[in-house]
Design a protein around this motif. Sequence first.
Motif, PDB file in Angstrom:
ATOM      1  N   ARG A   1       0.811  -1.212   0.000  1.00 50.74           N
ATOM      2  CA  ARG A   1       0.000   0.000   0.000  1.00 50.74           C
ATOM      3  C   ARG A   1       0.845   1.263   0.000  1.00 50.74           C
ATOM      4  O   ARG A   1       0.346   2.329  -0.291  1.00 50.74           O
ATOM      5  N   LYS A   2       2.096   1.143   0.355  1.00 46.36           N
ATOM      6  CA  LYS A   2       2.971   2.310   0.239  1.00 46.36           C
ATOM      7  C   LYS A   2       3.112   2.638  -1.246  1.00 46.36           C
ATOM      8  O   LYS A   2       3.416   1.774  -2.045  1.00 46.36           O
ATOM      9  N   TYR A   3       2.837   3.828  -1.596  1.00 44.50           N
ATOM     10  CA  TYR A   3       2.884   4.138  -3.014  1.00 44.50           C
ATOM     11  C   TYR A   3       3.748   5.370  -3.275  1.00 44.50           C
ATOM     12  O   TYR A   3       3.935   6.220  -2.410  1.00 44.50           O
ATOM     13  N   VAL A   4       4.260   5.375  -4.478  1.00 47.47           N
ATOM     14  CA  VAL A   4       5.269   6.363  -4.824  1.00 47.47           C
ATOM     15  C   VAL A   4       4.624   7.505  -5.604  1.00 47.47           C
ATOM     16  O   VAL A   4       3.898   7.291  -6.559  1.00 47.47           O
ATOM     17  N   CYS A   5       4.907   8.713  -5.177  1.00 49.50           N
ATOM     18  CA  CYS A   5       4.387   9.901  -5.861  1.00 49.50           C
ATOM     19  C   CYS A   5       4.886   9.918  -7.305  1.00 49.50           C
ATOM     20  O   CYS A   5       6.086   9.767  -7.563  1.00 49.50           O
TER      21      CYS A   5
ATOM     22  N   GLY B   1      -3.147   5.924   2.652  1.00 50.23           N
ATOM     23  CA  GLY B   1      -4.187   6.822   3.131  1.00 50.23           C
ATOM     24  C   GLY B   1      -3.855   8.293   2.986  1.00 50.23           C
ATOM     25  O   GLY B   1      -4.706   9.143   3.207  1.00 50.23           O
ATOM     26  N   GLU B   2      -2.630   8.596   2.590  1.00 49.99           N
ATOM     27  CA  GLU B   2      -2.228   9.996   2.429  1.00 49.99           C
ATOM     28  C   GLU B   2      -2.902  10.573   1.182  1.00 49.99           C
ATOM     29  O   GLU B   2      -2.797  10.003   0.106  1.00 49.99           O
ATOM     30  N   ALA B   3      -3.598  11.687   1.333  1.00 48.99           N
ATOM     31  CA  ALA B   3      -4.294  12.269   0.187  1.00 48.99           C
ATOM     32  C   ALA B   3      -3.335  13.049  -0.712  1.00 48.99           C
ATOM     33  O   ALA B   3      -3.518  13.111  -1.925  1.00 48.99           O
ATOM     34  N   HIS B   4      -2.314  13.637  -0.090  1.00 52.40           N
ATOM     35  CA  HIS B   4      -1.344  14.409  -0.860  1.00 52.40           C
ATOM     36  C   HIS B   4       0.065  13.943  -0.528  1.00 52.40           C
ATOM     37  O   HIS B   4       0.334  13.507   0.591  1.00 52.40           O
ATOM     38  N   CYS B   5       0.961  14.031  -1.485  1.00 56.31           N
ATOM     39  CA  CYS B   5       2.351  13.628  -1.285  1.00 56.31           C
ATOM     40  C   CYS B   5       2.968  14.389  -0.111  1.00 56.31           C
ATOM     41  O   CYS B   5       2.849  15.617  -0.036  1.00 56.31           O
ATOM     42  N   ILE B   6       3.609  13.637   0.796  1.00 55.90           N
ATOM     43  CA  ILE B   6       4.198  14.272   1.981  1.00 55.90           C
ATOM     44  C   ILE B   6       5.382  15.170   1.617  1.00 55.90           C
ATOM     45  O   ILE B   6       5.757  16.044   2.374  1.00 55.90           O
ATOM     46  N   ALA B   7       5.959  14.961   0.416  1.00 58.25           N
ATOM     47  CA  ALA B   7       7.119  15.770   0.018  1.00 58.25           C
ATOM     48  C   ALA B   7       6.727  16.969  -0.829  1.00 58.25           C
ATOM     49  O   ALA B   7       7.123  18.099  -0.538  1.00 58.25           O
ATOM     50  N   CYS B   8       5.918  16.740  -1.867  1.00 55.00           N
ATOM     51  CA  CYS B   8       5.639  17.837  -2.810  1.00 55.00           C
ATOM     52  C   CYS B   8       4.181  18.296  -2.808  1.00 55.00           C
ATOM     53  O   CYS B   8       3.855  19.288  -3.449  1.00 55.00           O
ATOM     54  N   GLY B   9       3.314  17.585  -2.082  1.00 53.97           N
ATOM     55  CA  GLY B   9       1.926  18.023  -1.976  1.00 53.97           C
ATOM     56  C   GLY B   9       1.022  17.652  -3.136  1.00 53.97           C
ATOM     57  O   GLY B   9      -0.153  18.027  -3.163  1.00 53.97           O
ATOM     58  N   ALA B  10       1.543  16.891  -4.098  1.00 50.31           N
ATOM     59  CA  ALA B  10       0.707  16.492  -5.240  1.00 50.31           C
ATOM     60  C   ALA B  10      -0.405  15.552  -4.786  1.00 50.31           C
ATOM     61  O   ALA B  10      -0.218  14.784  -3.844  1.00 50.31           O
ATOM     62  N   PRO B  11      -1.590  15.602  -5.434  1.00 50.26           N
ATOM     63  CA  PRO B  11      -2.677  14.694  -5.048  1.00 50.26           C
ATOM     64  C   PRO B  11      -2.321  13.233  -5.369  1.00 50.26           C
ATOM     65  O   PRO B  11      -1.752  12.941  -6.412  1.00 50.26           O
ATOM     66  N   LEU B  12      -2.640  12.309  -4.436  1.00 48.71           N
ATOM     67  CA  LEU B  12      -2.223  10.914  -4.581  1.00 48.71           C
ATOM     68  C   LEU B  12      -3.371   9.906  -4.650  1.00 48.71           C
ATOM     69  O   LEU B  12      -3.176   8.768  -5.061  1.00 48.71           O
ATOM     70  N   GLY B  13      -4.548  10.315  -4.218  1.00 49.44           N
ATOM     71  CA  GLY B  13      -5.666   9.371  -4.022  1.00 49.44           C
ATOM     72  C   GLY B  13      -5.875   8.392  -5.153  1.00 49.44           C
ATOM     73  O   GLY B  13      -6.080   7.198  -4.929  1.00 49.44           O
ATOM     74  N   GLY B  14      -5.796   8.871  -6.387  1.00 50.64           N
ATOM     75  CA  GLY B  14      -6.138   8.039  -7.535  1.00 50.64           C
ATOM     76  C   GLY B  14      -5.178   6.902  -7.822  1.00 50.64           C
ATOM     77  O   GLY B  14      -5.557   5.944  -8.496  1.00 50.64           O
ATOM     78  N   ILE B  15      -3.948   6.968  -7.309  1.00 50.42           N
ATOM     79  CA  ILE B  15      -2.980   5.930  -7.669  1.00 50.42           C
ATOM     80  C   ILE B  15      -2.834   4.851  -6.603  1.00 50.42           C
ATOM     81  O   ILE B  15      -2.106   3.889  -6.782  1.00 50.42           O
TER      82      ILE B  15
END
Length: 196
Positions: free
Chosen positions: A140-144, A154-168
């Motif tokens: 479940r860990k996924y790469v931005c 469960g992170e909605a946005h990348c912890i580093a750059c803030g890009a939206p992540l939900g869809g991937i």
Amino acid sequence: MDQKTYHGKITPQDIARALFAHFNRGNLKVQQLGDGNSVIVQIATTKHPASGGQTAIGVSLQSVADGVMVQVGKQAWGGVAASLGFSALTAFRNPLSLLSRIDDIAQDLENLQLKDEIWDLIEITAKNLGAGFDLSERLRKYVCEYCDTPNPPGEAHCIACGAPLGGIQPITCQACGYIVLRSESSCPNCKKPLRF
Ligand SMILES: [Zn+2]
Ligand SMILES: [Zn+2]
């Protein structure tokens, strides 16, 4: 075809061991073909000794990215038998007679009602090992896709750059553990409707 995927710290050998312990008694006999990432467990009965010997149910156990894919029944033989290769099968005493009994296996699935008992046992074994139809933490860990930073589930946005992540973020069918897409409304494996 009956196929389920258990995600978590579980191996083909864990399930094979449990099947052996539970079913290798009475008029049932359990045998294992292969080891490691591809295992077939054969649960055979001597119920019809007069009609030419054993019939059996095959359970195929295949390692996947974060767990084990399990198939029970007639379909179990083809895929894993092929991936085990000829040498593994020739190591078995009489591989040709075994494979030629596929139709008998299908018949016995109805007659013996072993299938439910097999699935129940696999279910309990998986549960005891903390495996289930949800993806493991590891997968479940996924790469931005913008900055390549691995993110926790469960992170909605990348912890580093803030890009939206939900869809991937990958998700699974809650009925069988198959990995599905968010755009799908029913599971491609078990056909049940998907609820996210
Ligand atoms: Zn990022
Ligand atoms: Zn499903």
